[in-house]
Scaffold this active site. Structure first.
Site, mmCIF file in Angstrom:
data_model
loop_
_atom_site.group_PDB
_atom_site.id
_atom_site.type_symbol
_atom_site.label_atom_id
_atom_site.label_comp_id
_atom_site.label_asym_id
_atom_site.label_seq_id
_atom_site.Cartn_x
_atom_site.Cartn_y
_atom_site.Cartn_z
ATOM 1 N N SER A 236 0.837 -1.193 0.000
ATOM 2 C CA SER A 236 0.000 0.000 0.000
ATOM 3 C C SER A 236 0.874 1.245 0.000
ATOM 4 C CB SER A 236 -0.903 0.017 1.236
ATOM 5 O OG SER A 236 -1.788 -1.078 1.227
ATOM 6 N N GLU A 316 -6.933 -2.870 -7.489
ATOM 7 C CA GLU A 316 -7.476 -2.445 -6.203
ATOM 8 C C GLU A 316 -6.782 -1.150 -5.801
ATOM 9 O OE1 GLU A 316 -6.727 -5.806 -3.704
ATOM 10 O OE2 GLU A 316 -7.777 -7.194 -5.056
ATOM 11 N N PRO A 317 -7.378 0.012 -6.125
ATOM 12 C CA PRO A 317 -6.703 1.279 -5.833
ATOM 13 C C PRO A 317 -6.426 1.534 -4.361
ATOM 14 C CG PRO A 317 -8.494 1.599 -7.394
ATOM 15 C CD PRO A 317 -8.623 0.205 -6.871
ATOM 16 N N TYR A 364 2.146 3.481 12.172
ATOM 17 C CA TYR A 364 3.001 3.431 10.994
ATOM 18 C C TYR A 364 4.022 4.568 10.931
ATOM 19 C CZ TYR A 364 -0.652 0.322 9.134
ATOM 20 O OH TYR A 364 -1.544 -0.693 8.944
ATOM 21 N N CYS A 391 -4.036 9.120 26.996
ATOM 22 C CA CYS A 391 -3.007 8.959 28.013
ATOM 23 C C CYS A 391 -1.827 8.151 27.470
ATOM 24 C CB CYS A 391 -3.621 8.274 29.235
ATOM 25 S SG CYS A 391 -2.737 8.627 30.751
#
Length: 465
Positions: A236, A316-317, A364, A391
């Site tokens: 991705s 699949e964009p 990420y 927190c």
């Protein structure tokens, strides 16, 4: 360079990343980061013909604002550019019944990867034959339902899943249309956790080890399975076609072997996609038409070299349709200037959301941009860090951004590019209530996913029984 106390303390951190430059005017939008209808009017952000401050006055913050016209424009751009392909919208990026309806109206197919995503799609009236079912651990219940509902293709990920399908399709009236997901051994230039075609990860059958060929052989031999093709996905947030070239070469070589050794011509192939979007000025996404031209040439060249017919292709964009179509709007609660060693100052802008509505920065190390959305300012911009209210020290929304130096409690901050994986990965951490999704178009707003309430949280709490 790393630092033992963490990346936030690394040398040069206060200067921000090299790609982030001080703006001439902090009131301006970096337009290509935003949905197509987004613009400023006297410092106020407007989307879909509506003032964002007026909009959130009705629904409160945080809130996701979904630009319907932009979503449809991007869906249409992929459908038209890849007119000879089947284009599958990624339900996992963001799915609700309204969005599923838009996807179908724009002529796209839909990927789901859970029983609940399938439920949403069917509730929206999505045509089952245009639904693909992903996932690396589909249960017997999920597979049986997918087949019974007439799902157009099940992307098989393991020998255990094949065995389950063989069992189910031995029952009267149960046939499955199947693609075999293969790993092509391609290292996509993306984050480790979203690179999905290298060998050491959970998805698919390895071409190198021979598992992929064995899976094809077994699926082809199963009486109740209609094997329609091979599926490849390299990851991705990908910006160029070089990885697809290597993957297509390896997958089509497997297809040629299947034809030669098994006498089977597989009619379809899915090249995956996962095309990148612009989160910050360092990102430069490819145009759908450019991607279509490059990927089509790759397949044509490889099929010609191998002497095999070209399969019908699908892509699949991923985040590329919904990602840029949504922004998240927050209210500033506190502004804190923290004195650091050497006299440096870091400005922390705390907002009323955070990692519960956007986990991607923490998960990420993702970069985002933002803008003050509620007023204009003549103040000198300062390098700020937008943080959440949870927190956790790692509860960061935007690591580095220039904001007006007079930003204060009550101001609105909007973050673009939050359509993909933000609401769908949202949580109730600290018992936060997940924000609403408000679709806007032509001056009209409608809530397509309402804000959670405390009653929603307590509905699953069974008390002391």
């Amino acid at each position: 360079m790393s630092h033992e106390a963490g990346w936030a303390h690394a040398p040069g951190a206060l200067r921000g990343p090299a790609w982030l430059q001080p703006p001439t005017d902090p009131n301006d939008l970096v337009q290509h980061l935003w949905s197509s209808t987004a613009h400023k009017v006297d410092g106020e952000l407007h989307v879909g013909g509506l003032s964002v401050p007026d909009l959130v006055a009705d629904v409160n913050t945080p809130a996701y604002v979904l630009d319907e016209a932009d979503f449809r424009m991007r869906a249409r751009a992929f459908r038209e550019a890849f007119s000879a392909y089947d284009v599958f919208y990624a339900g996992k990026a963001f799915l609700c019944t309204a969005v599923a309806a838009w996807v179908q109206e724009e002529g796209l197919c839909l990927d789901v990867c859970s029983n609940s995503e399938l439920t949403v799609a069917l509730r929206a009236g999505f045509e089952p034959a245009k639904i693909g079912y992903h996932g690396n651990n589909k249960t017997m219940t999920e597979l049986r339902r997918a087949i019974a509902e007439g799902v157009g293709r099940i992307v098989v990920d393991s020998f255990d899943e094949l065995e389950r399908l063989e069992t189910i399709t031995s029952e009267p009236g149960m046939r499955a249309r199947v693609m075999i997901r293969v790993t092509a051994g391609v290292e996509a230039h993306t984050h480790e956790y979203i690179a999905t075609a290298h060998e050491d990860q959970k998805f698919g059958f390895s071409i190198t080890s021979g598992d992929a060929f064995e899976a094809v052989r077994r699926a082809e031999a199963a009486p109740g399975i209609d094997l329609i093709g091979l599926h490849s996905h390299i990851g991705s947030q990908i910006f160029d076609s070089s990885g697809f070239e290597v993957a297509a070469r390896r997958v089509l070589a497997l297809q040629a072997r299947v034809s030669s050794e098994l006498g089977v011509t597989l009619p379809e192939m899915d090249l995956g996609g996962g095309f990148g979007i612009a989160y910050t000025t360092q990102d430069d996404p490819a145009d759908p038409a450019q991607l279509a031209t490059e990927m089509t040439k790759i397949v044509e060249h490889e099929c010609r070299a191998l002497g095999i017919p070209e399969p019908r292709l699908s892509i699949e964009p991923g985040r590329a349709i919904v990602g840029p179509a949504m922004c998240t709007v927050y209210t500033v609660g506190t502004v804190k200037a923290v004195q650091l060693d050497g006299g440096a100052v870091r400005t922390y802008v705390s907002v009323d959301g955070g990692m519960s509505d956007n986990i991607r920065t923490a998960l990420y190390d993702a970069d985002y941009s933002c803008t003050m959305a509620s007023r204009a300012s003549d103040a000198v911009p300062v390098l700020a860090r937008v943080v959440g209210k949870h927190c956790e020290a790692g509860d960061i929304v935007v690591k580095d951004e220039f904001l007006p130096g007079d930003i204060r409690p009550g101001d609105l901050v909007a973050v673009p590019g939050t359509g993909a994986y933000c609401r769908s990965m949202a949580s109730n951490y600290n018992h936060a209530l997940r924000p609403p999704v408000v679709a806007v178009k032509d001056g009209v707003a409608r809530v397509v996913v309402r804000r959670e309430t405390e009653d929603d949280l307590l509905a699953t709490d069974m008390g002391d029984q």
